[in-house]
Design a protein around this motif. Structure first.
Motif, PDB file in Angstrom:
ATOM      1  N   GLY A  16     -26.646   4.159 119.942  1.00  0.00           N
ATOM      2  CA  GLY A  16     -27.705   5.152 119.785  1.00  0.00           C
ATOM      3  C   GLY A  16     -28.156   5.262 118.334  1.00  0.00           C
ATOM      4  N   ARG A  17     -29.078   6.178 118.079  1.00  0.00           N
ATOM      5  CA  ARG A  17     -29.639   6.298 116.725  1.00  0.00           C
ATOM      6  C   ARG A  17     -28.582   6.763 115.715  1.00  0.00           C
ATOM      7  NH1 ARG A  17     -34.646   9.554 119.239  1.00  0.00           N
ATOM      8  NH2 ARG A  17     -32.849  10.212 120.472  1.00  0.00           N
ATOM      9  N   ALA A  18     -27.874   7.831 116.031  1.00  0.00           N
ATOM     10  CA  ALA A  18     -26.821   8.286 115.119  1.00  0.00           C
ATOM     11  C   ALA A  18     -25.674   7.270 115.078  1.00  0.00           C
ATOM     12  CB  ALA A  18     -26.304   9.662 115.561  1.00  0.00           C
ATOM     13  N   ARG A  71     -21.906   1.792 126.967  1.00  0.00           N
ATOM     14  CA  ARG A  71     -21.660   1.662 128.410  1.00  0.00           C
ATOM     15  C   ARG A  71     -21.900   0.246 128.906  1.00  0.00           C
ATOM     16  NH1 ARG A  71     -24.975   6.764 130.366  1.00  0.00           N
ATOM     17  NH2 ARG A  71     -26.333   5.877 128.767  1.00  0.00           N
ATOM     18  N   TYR A  88     -25.901  -4.894 123.590  1.00  0.00           N
ATOM     19  CA  TYR A  88     -25.712  -4.657 122.155  1.00  0.00           C
ATOM     20  C   TYR A  88     -25.160  -5.878 121.415  1.00  0.00           C
ATOM     21  CZ  TYR A  88     -26.768   0.056 123.553  1.00  0.00           C
ATOM     22  OH  TYR A  88     -27.420   1.148 124.058  1.00  0.00           O
ATOM     23  N   ASP A 123     -16.534   5.088 128.249  1.00  0.00           N
ATOM     24  CA  ASP A 123     -17.245   6.320 128.592  1.00  0.00           C
ATOM     25  C   ASP A 123     -16.548   7.477 127.886  1.00  0.00           C
ATOM     26  OD1 ASP A 123     -18.185   8.675 129.800  1.00  0.00           O
ATOM     27  OD2 ASP A 123     -18.661   7.602 131.641  1.00  0.00           O
ATOM     28  N   VAL A 124     -17.305   8.206 127.083  1.00  0.00           N
ATOM     29  CA  VAL A 124     -16.718   9.279 126.268  1.00  0.00           C
ATOM     30  C   VAL A 124     -16.212  10.444 127.118  1.00  0.00           C
ATOM     31  CG1 VAL A 124     -18.830  10.641 125.874  1.00  0.00           C
ATOM     32  CG2 VAL A 124     -17.086  10.502 124.081  1.00  0.00           C
ATOM     33  N   SER A 139     -32.113  11.763 125.610  1.00  0.00           N
ATOM     34  CA  SER A 139     -32.704  11.142 124.420  1.00  0.00           C
ATOM     35  C   SER A 139     -34.083  11.664 124.074  1.00  0.00           C
ATOM     36  CB  SER A 139     -32.777   9.623 124.605  1.00  0.00           C
ATOM     37  OG  SER A 139     -31.487   9.089 124.521  1.00  0.00           O
ATOM     38  N   PHE A 190     -28.994  21.207 116.194  1.00  0.00           N
ATOM     39  CA  PHE A 190     -29.376  22.373 115.378  1.00  0.00           C
ATOM     40  C   PHE A 190     -29.663  23.620 116.209  1.00  0.00           C
ATOM     41  CE2 PHE A 190     -33.981  23.215 115.689  1.00  0.00           C
ATOM     42  CZ  PHE A 190     -34.385  22.139 116.472  1.00  0.00           C
ATOM     43  N   HIS A 201     -24.867  21.353 125.007  1.00  0.00           N
ATOM     44  CA  HIS A 201     -24.271  21.048 123.705  1.00  0.00           C
ATOM     45  C   HIS A 201     -23.366  22.197 123.250  1.00  0.00           C
ATOM     46  CE1 HIS A 201     -24.613  17.961 120.671  1.00  0.00           C
ATOM     47  NE2 HIS A 201     -25.798  17.575 121.120  1.00  0.00           N
ATOM     48  N   GLY A 242     -31.872  20.776 110.851  1.00  0.00           N
ATOM     49  CA  GLY A 242     -33.297  20.541 111.066  1.00  0.00           C
ATOM     50  C   GLY A 242     -33.467  19.230 111.799  1.00  0.00           C
ATOM     51  N   TYR A 280     -31.099   9.947 109.589  1.00  0.00           N
ATOM     52  CA  TYR A 280     -29.877   9.537 110.291  1.00  0.00           C
ATOM     53  C   TYR A 280     -28.908   8.900 109.291  1.00  0.00           C
ATOM     54  CZ  TYR A 280     -31.420  10.308 115.163  1.00  0.00           C
ATOM     55  OH  TYR A 280     -31.797  10.868 116.359  1.00  0.00           O
TER      56      TYR A 280
HETATM   57  N1  NAP Z   1     -31.787  17.766 114.787  1.00  0.00           N
HETATM   58  C1  NAP Z   1     -30.701  17.702 115.531  1.00  0.00           C
HETATM   59  O1  NAP Z   1     -29.901  18.617 115.581  1.00  0.00           O
HETATM   60  C2  NAP Z   1     -30.472  16.441 116.345  1.00  0.00           C
HETATM   61  C3  NAP Z   1     -31.500  15.505 116.507  1.00  0.00           C
HETATM   62  C4  NAP Z   1     -31.235  14.358 117.262  1.00  0.00           C
HETATM   63  C5  NAP Z   1     -29.961  14.172 117.844  1.00  0.00           C
HETATM   64  N2  NAP Z   1     -28.999  15.111 117.665  1.00  0.00           N
HETATM   65  C6  NAP Z   1     -27.666  14.940 118.246  1.00  0.00           C
HETATM   66  O2  NAP Z   1     -27.080  13.764 117.696  1.00  0.00           O
HETATM   67  C7  NAP Z   1     -26.249  13.139 118.668  1.00  0.00           C
HETATM   68  C8  NAP Z   1     -26.671  11.680 118.809  1.00  0.00           C
HETATM   69  O3  NAP Z   1     -28.041  11.656 119.177  1.00  0.00           O
HETATM   70  P1  NAP Z   1     -28.939  10.337 119.044  1.00  0.00           P
HETATM   71  O4  NAP Z   1     -30.267  10.769 118.569  1.00  0.00           O
HETATM   72  O5  NAP Z   1     -28.200   9.294 118.314  1.00  0.00           O
HETATM   73  O6  NAP Z   1     -29.033   9.943 120.593  1.00  0.00           O
HETATM   74  P2  NAP Z   1     -29.450   8.543 121.243  1.00  0.00           P
HETATM   75  O7  NAP Z   1     -30.181   7.706 120.275  1.00  0.00           O
HETATM   76  O8  NAP Z   1     -30.120   8.896 122.524  1.00  0.00           O
HETATM   77  O9  NAP Z   1     -28.061   7.837 121.550  1.00  0.00           O
HETATM   78  C9  NAP Z   1     -27.157   8.389 122.441  1.00  0.00           C
HETATM   79  C10 NAP Z   1     -26.200   7.298 122.908  1.00  0.00           C
HETATM   80  O10 NAP Z   1     -25.228   7.915 123.794  1.00  0.00           O
HETATM   81  C11 NAP Z   1     -24.762   6.896 124.629  1.00  0.00           C
HETATM   82  N3  NAP Z   1     -24.140   7.457 125.837  1.00  0.00           N
HETATM   83  C12 NAP Z   1     -24.725   8.238 126.785  1.00  0.00           C
HETATM   84  N4  NAP Z   1     -23.809   8.606 127.700  1.00  0.00           N
HETATM   85  C13 NAP Z   1     -22.615   8.042 127.317  1.00  0.00           C
HETATM   86  C14 NAP Z   1     -21.296   8.082 127.823  1.00  0.00           C
HETATM   87  N5  NAP Z   1     -20.992   8.765 128.951  1.00  0.00           N
HETATM   88  N6  NAP Z   1     -20.301   7.417 127.159  1.00  0.00           N
HETATM   89  C15 NAP Z   1     -20.592   6.711 126.034  1.00  0.00           C
HETATM   90  N7  NAP Z   1     -21.829   6.648 125.491  1.00  0.00           N
HETATM   91  C16 NAP Z   1     -22.829   7.305 126.140  1.00  0.00           C
HETATM   92  C17 NAP Z   1     -25.956   6.020 124.916  1.00  0.00           C
HETATM   93  O11 NAP Z   1     -25.459   4.738 124.884  1.00  0.00           O
HETATM   94  P3  NAP Z   1     -25.603   3.633 126.031  1.00  0.00           P
HETATM   95  O12 NAP Z   1     -26.930   3.817 126.683  1.00  0.00           O
HETATM   96  O13 NAP Z   1     -25.435   2.375 125.310  1.00  0.00           O
HETATM   97  O14 NAP Z   1     -24.448   3.833 126.922  1.00  0.00           O
HETATM   98  C18 NAP Z   1     -26.875   6.189 123.710  1.00  0.00           C
HETATM   99  O15 NAP Z   1     -26.923   5.020 122.921  1.00  0.00           O
HETATM  100  C19 NAP Z   1     -26.416  13.962 119.959  1.00  0.00           C
HETATM  101  O16 NAP Z   1     -25.385  14.890 120.055  1.00  0.00           O
HETATM  102  C20 NAP Z   1     -27.743  14.666 119.739  1.00  0.00           C
HETATM  103  O17 NAP Z   1     -27.872  15.847 120.484  1.00  0.00           O
HETATM  104  C21 NAP Z   1     -29.207  16.234 116.914  1.00  0.00           C
END
Ligand code: NAP
Length: 230
Positions: free
Chosen positions: A11-13, A33, A38, A52-53, A77, A116, A145, A170, A198
């Motif tokens: 994922g992005r983070a 998954r 990848y 799987d987490v 996402s 946030f 969350h 933010g 990120y």
């Molecule tokens: N401003 C903010 O506060 C903010 C903004 C953005 C994100 N976030 C938080 O940052 C965190 C990461 O977000 P992101 O933007 O990186 O999300 P993302 O790009 O959508 O990536 C999430 C990843 O989670 C994986 N995933 C989903 N279900 C899974 C499972 N059961 N087991 C293992 N992996 C799994 C997916 O991987 P696969 O498809 O490869 O399995 C996907 O690559 C999240 O908690 C999000 O809420 C916060």
């Protein structure tokens, strides 16, 4: 240097954390998954594994030997995805699996990425309670969350895993640069802070794995207002 296991490495983070960890010389196990999606991570030297987490056995098996684990998983996402498939208990299941799986694998540190929406606004209420600051349609995700954060807190001192949740203060920006000027705050939404890249989130995550400063709590990560971007 010890290995780091990144849940959600695709994922992005997760990608930003993985890049930062590799750059610091860590061995990285990237949990996704479907490893076939990848190959690029594997080409960068990441050990890409299926997992799987939300499954204790998966966490225990894949994290053994690591010095730290990162929870960068999200079941949601973006709004275009809708909420039909969102499990409101997802982050609780992940918290349970991580605390138990990491403890039994002997992994001492967990850094989780927060949202946030549950930082506290100027009035002391969660940001998600202010419709002008957080879009009400995304509230189900924010509540899921928050339930995960509550679960981590409920573990108190009973868990051997020294966890911290780092929450962007933010918006998170994918293509913004790594400045290294991020700071950790507290439970409040930092006032007037610009968006966080990120890459800077990843710096904070790796810093808290290498030299833990916050324990069993949630804090914001932000670049202070007025700090010029690189
Ligand atoms: N401003 C903010 O506060 C903010 C903004 C953005 C994100 N976030 C938080 O940052 C965190 C990461 O977000 P992101 O933007 O990186 O999300 P993302 O790009 O959508 O990536 C999430 C990843 O989670 C994986 N995933 C989903 N279900 C899974 C499972 N059961 N087991 C293992 N992996 C799994 C997916 O991987 P696969 O498809 O490869 O399995 C996907 O690559 C999240 O908690 C999000 O809420 C916060």
């Amino acid at each position: 240097m010890g290995g780091i296991v990144v849940f959600g490495a695709g994922g992005r983070a997760g990608r930003a954390v993985t890049a930062e960890a590799l750059g610091r010389g860590h061995e990285v196990t990237g949990v996704v998954r479907d490893p076939a999606r990848y190959a690029d991570l594997a080409a960068e030297g990441v050990s890409v594994v299926r997992g799987d987490v939300t499954e204790i056995g998966s966490v225990r098996e894949l994290a053994g030997g690591a010095v730290g684990a990162v929870h960068a998983v999200s079941p949601f996402s973006g709004p275009e995805q809708g909420f039909d498939s969102l499990d409101p208990g997802f982050f609780v299941k992940a918290a349970d699996a991580l605390l138990e799986g990491l403890a039994s694998a002997g992994v001492p540190r967990l850094v989780a990425v927060g949202l946030f929406a549950d930082l506290l606004g100027a009035d002391g209420r969660p940001v998600m309670d202010d419709p002008s600051a957080f879009p009400p349609p995304i509230r189900p995700f924010a509540l899921a969350h928050t339930a995960g954060l509550r679960r981590l807190r409920e573990a108190g001192e009973d868990t051997a895993v020294d966890w911290v949740m780092l929450t962007p203060g933010g918006g998170l920006e994918q293509d913004a640069p790594r400045t290294g000027r991020q700071r950790l705050g507290d439970e409040r939404m930092p006032e007037g802070a610009p968006g966080l890249s990120y890459a800077d989130l990843a710096v904070a995550v790796l810093d808290e794995i290498e030299t833990p400063t916050r324990h069993r709590t949630r804090v914001s990560v932000f670049v202070p207002r007025g700090v010029r971007r690189a």
